[in-house]
Design an enzyme around this catalytic site. Structure first.
Site, mmCIF file in Angstrom:
data_model
loop_
_atom_site.group_PDB
_atom_site.id
_atom_site.type_symbol
_atom_site.label_atom_id
_atom_site.label_comp_id
_atom_site.label_asym_id
_atom_site.label_seq_id
_atom_site.Cartn_x
_atom_site.Cartn_y
_atom_site.Cartn_z
ATOM 1 C CD GLU A 78 -7.384 50.176 38.855
ATOM 2 O OE1 GLU A 78 -7.440 50.283 37.614
ATOM 3 O OE2 GLU A 78 -6.309 50.161 39.489
ATOM 4 C CD GLU A 136 -4.442 47.086 41.193
ATOM 5 O OE1 GLU A 136 -3.891 47.895 40.414
ATOM 6 O OE2 GLU A 136 -5.355 46.312 40.844
#
Length: 763
Positions: free
Chosen positions: A588, A699
């Site tokens: 991320e 995710e």
């Protein structure tokens, strides 16, 4: 007495003869023929082949040795170069060496036509124009020349000028000129006359037969009264009393214009689309071909042509020894006197010191004086090699999950691919050379659903203390997830723990922890993805928010080269494990400082990995927290080059209102609905399809406080599978406790999320 009687008898005879002679002279009989009348020649008799002709007046006609006509042995009027005398229907005709004909009037010769080819005599009242010719009763043909003079049998009939019309009326030829004057033909000359047609009948004026673009208003009638002029688009019409008159509509001028065949190279003479306007002439030439498109009604002409289509050169043709090469697109390639490559006479990109041009299997190659080779891409030259040699293609040494079928050879003929991973083949050159090529086996992402085992990234202190700030998953956890069919594990860890000093060596303790974990996965036949869980940052110390800690990659404190150094060491350290699926280079990344910062850092990491490992997958997450829902906002420029072509673009997606995965409110308060995940997936899935990229959902997770979230999860996983995208659930791990998204076994009970996850197992 007998003598007297005889004398008297003889005297009577003499008197009788003298009397007959006197009578013959009186009535006009030639004394020489009075006693021996000849037989009249048959109609159609000719000299030659006859030697003489006798007409109905008993005149004898012959042809002298000097080719003049003789009547009774004397010249009949003036004649010259006569080749034939004809007696036809009681009239004597002559034809001279030029093919002209005359007839004898009794005193002279008048222009005539061949009576044996008698045309139909024109009707009395015929006017030229609109008639194109007039035939009189003597078979003479009358016409109007382009300079408006009268022609009799194709030659001027006396003197005439500015003639507007010719009229045949009651056997006489008349002419009228542009001023309205009239003359009649006597047989030898024109004499003053007047319009012979009675006024009650009417005569067309000089407007008759003259092409005009609008209705004529003057010179409609030479005699009689004109009617109103009417038209039908092609002809103007009116009457002069009972005489009908007309004038054709003059069409507009049309310029000739070449058709679509002009300038188009062809292999044979074009037959269609020669002119877009005008009239095409006959083609000339044998390649190139030329023709003219003639304008009509006074329009201009234009010249057109079509070049010969050159013959495509055979594969293997070189310049030299050939003087030129013609490729399949009909481009002509030559070598200039200064050693540059010319395409259709103009430089083809940049070239220098070229010694050879080669056409091979539809591609143009050049070799320069130093022995270097380039191939033409259509717009520029790309580095290449002699295609007549066997050279491995870009599939060589690239890890694949199935036997390669394309890009086997850059040049040469590929053999059949053998093996079941690795795979091998050969490239045989056209000159007998052969080279061996191969491709290693790589793991496949098909049906690879799994779970994150969060542990080694825990804590807010870096590096921190094992068992206090962080941990690693246990073999027991691996056994549990394997029992549920989830054999793919994404293992997050902190960069600062694995490499406490930028550009320094990997921490041996952390390497041992990770090695023990991967060994356990190896032993169980499971798969592992290594995930540097650092949000695009690196920082030593304690931080309240790990997602914003430290300094971003690409800053002076954390240069891109340090990020590449980390991955060069990690790949070298762990690439030999059978359970290793690939490398998730950064979790991320966000707020990187510029739109180009993350792509540049990612490319550096990929390059570093491929320098030591060409086989395993590389997972590149998107900027902007890798959100699938916001992918097009942050990642339109994300296009990483992987020489092994074994790269996956990874996204993350949570279904609460701010997509953070914190789920601070209820299902309804978060604005959730059954297909919210399917909708959030679309920007990312569309981007993958547009670019032909492989995707991965690293995710996703839902809380256990409302069963409706399980419906959202199930719908989301179904959509992922439909799009060919797989993923790992967030999250399992030994330290989650009562974490609402946890998939861990608790007090011997499966989590509610596991009821869905076990329906989407690893392959």
């Amino acid at each position: 007495m007998g003598k007297n009687c005889m004398f008297l008898g003889e005297g009577k005879l003499i008197l009788t003869v003298l009397g007959l002679l006197i009578i013959g002279i009186v009535i006009g009989i030639n004394p020489d023929t009075a006693m021996s009348q000849s037989i009249v020649s048959a109609s159609g008799t000719t000299i030659p082949s006859a030697t003489q002709i006798m007409d109905s007046y008993n005149n004898t006609w012959a042809l002298s040795s000097s080719n003049i006509v003789l009547e009774n042995g004397k010249p009949a009027g003036y004649s010259n170069n006569v080749v034939l005398i004809l007696y036809y229907n009681g009239i004597i005709y002559q034809e001279n060496s030029t093919g002209s004909w005359w007839s004898w009037t009794g005193t002279t010769w008048i222009n005539s036509g061949n009576p044996l080819q008698q045309s139909v005599v024109s009707a009395s009242g015929t006017v030229l124009p609109p008639a194109t010719q007039i035939v009189d009763s003597y078979n003479n043909t009358w016409a109007l020349s382009s300079s408006n003079t009268v022609l009799e049998n194709g030659k001027p009939a006396g003197y005439s000028n500015n003639v507007a019309a010719i009229l045949y009326y009651n056997g006489i030829i008349y002419q009228t000129n542009s001023t309205g004057g009239w003359w009649s033909w006597t047989g030898t000359t024109w004499i003053n006359a007047s319009n012979p047609v009675p006024a009650a009948i009417g005569t067309c004026g000089i407007a008759n037969g003259v092409s005009v673009s609008s209705a004529p208003t003057a010179n409609l009638c030479s005699s009689g009264s004109p009617s109103a002029v009417t038209g039908n688009g092609t002809l103007w019409s009116w009457t002069c009393n009972t005489s009908s008159c007309s004038a054709p509509v003059q069409p507009a001028a049309v310029n000739g214009a070449c058709g679509t065949s002009n300038g188009i190279a062809v292999s044979s003479a074009p037959t269609a689309n020669l002119c877009s306007s005008g009239v095409a002439t006959t083609l000339s030439g044998s390649g190139p071909w030329s023709w003219t498109c003639d304008g009509t009604s006074g329009g201009s002409d234009v010249s057109c042509s079509a070049p010969l289509l050159p013959t495509v050169s055979v594969s293997g043709t070189t310049v030299p020894s050939a003087t030129q090469i013609v490729d399949s697109q009909k481009n002509t390639w030559t070598l200039s006197s200064t050693g540059t490559v010319l395409m259709n006479g103009a430089p083809a990109g940049y070239s220098s010191n070229v010694t050879l041009i080669l056409y091979y299997n539809g591609i143009i190659y050049q070799e320069n004086s130093s022995g270097s080779w380039w191939s033409w891409t259509g717009s520029t030259w790309a580095n290449s090699s002699d295609p007549r040699l066997g050279v491995c293609g870009s599939a060589n040494a690239v890890a694949v999950s199935s036997a390669p079928t394309t890009n086997l050879c850059t040049s040469g003929a590929a053999s059949a691919v053998s093996g079941s991973g690795p795979w091998s083949w050969s490239c045989a050159g056209g000159n007998g050379t052969q080279v061996q090529c191969s491709a290693p086996s790589a793991a496949s992402l098909k049906d690879m659903f799994g779970v994150n085992l969060s542990s080694a990234e825990f804590g807010q202190n870096f590096p921190g203390t094992y068992g206090v700030d962080y941990t690693y998953p246990t073999a027991t956890e691996l056994d549990y997830y394997k029992s549920k069919g989830l054999t793919l594990i994404r293992i997050p860890f902190a960069w600062e723990r694995m490499q406490p000093t930028l550009n320094g060596p990997l921490d041996t303790v952390q390497v041992d922890y990770m090695t023990n974990f991967i060994n356990a996965a190896d032993a169980r036949g499971m798969s592992v993805i290594l995930d540097v869980h650092n949000y695009g940052r690196y920082g030593i110390g304690s931080f309240s928010d790990f997602t914003f800690h430290g300094n971003v990659i690409g800053s002076s404190a954390v240069p891109v080269s340090a990020f590449a150094n980390l991955w060069s060491q990690l790949a070298a350290q762990f690439k030999g494990h059978s359970s290793l699926l690939g490398y998730d280079i950064m979790n991320e990344p966000h707020d990187m400082g510029s739109v180009s910062a993350w792509p540049a850092a990612a490319q550096a990491a990929v390059n570093a990995i491929r320098a030591v490992d060409t086989t395993h997958l590389i997972f590149v997450e998107g900027d902007g927290w890798a959100g699938a829902w916001s992918w097009m906002t942050y990642n339109t420029n994300l296009n990483i080059n992987d020489p092994s072509r074994h790269l996956v673009y990874e996204a993350h997606q949570y279904f609460d209102s701010d997509h953070s995965g914190t789920y601070t409110s209820s299902y309804d308060a978060e604005g959730a609905y059954p297909t919210v995940g399917v909708v959030d997936l679309q920007p990312y899935a569309t981007w993958l399809n547009q670019h032909g990229f492989k995707g991965w959902m690293g995710e996703y997770g839902v809380p256990n406080n409302d069963p409706r979230w399980l419906t959202v999860l199930n719908n989301f996983l179904t959509a992922l599978k439909s799009d060919g995208v797989w993923g790992t659930y967030w999250a399992g791990g030994p330290w989650w406790g009562n974490y609402t998204l946890s998939s861990e076994l608790s007090n011997g009970q499966d989590s509610t999320q596991m009821n869905i996850l076990q329906d989407y197992p690893s392959a």
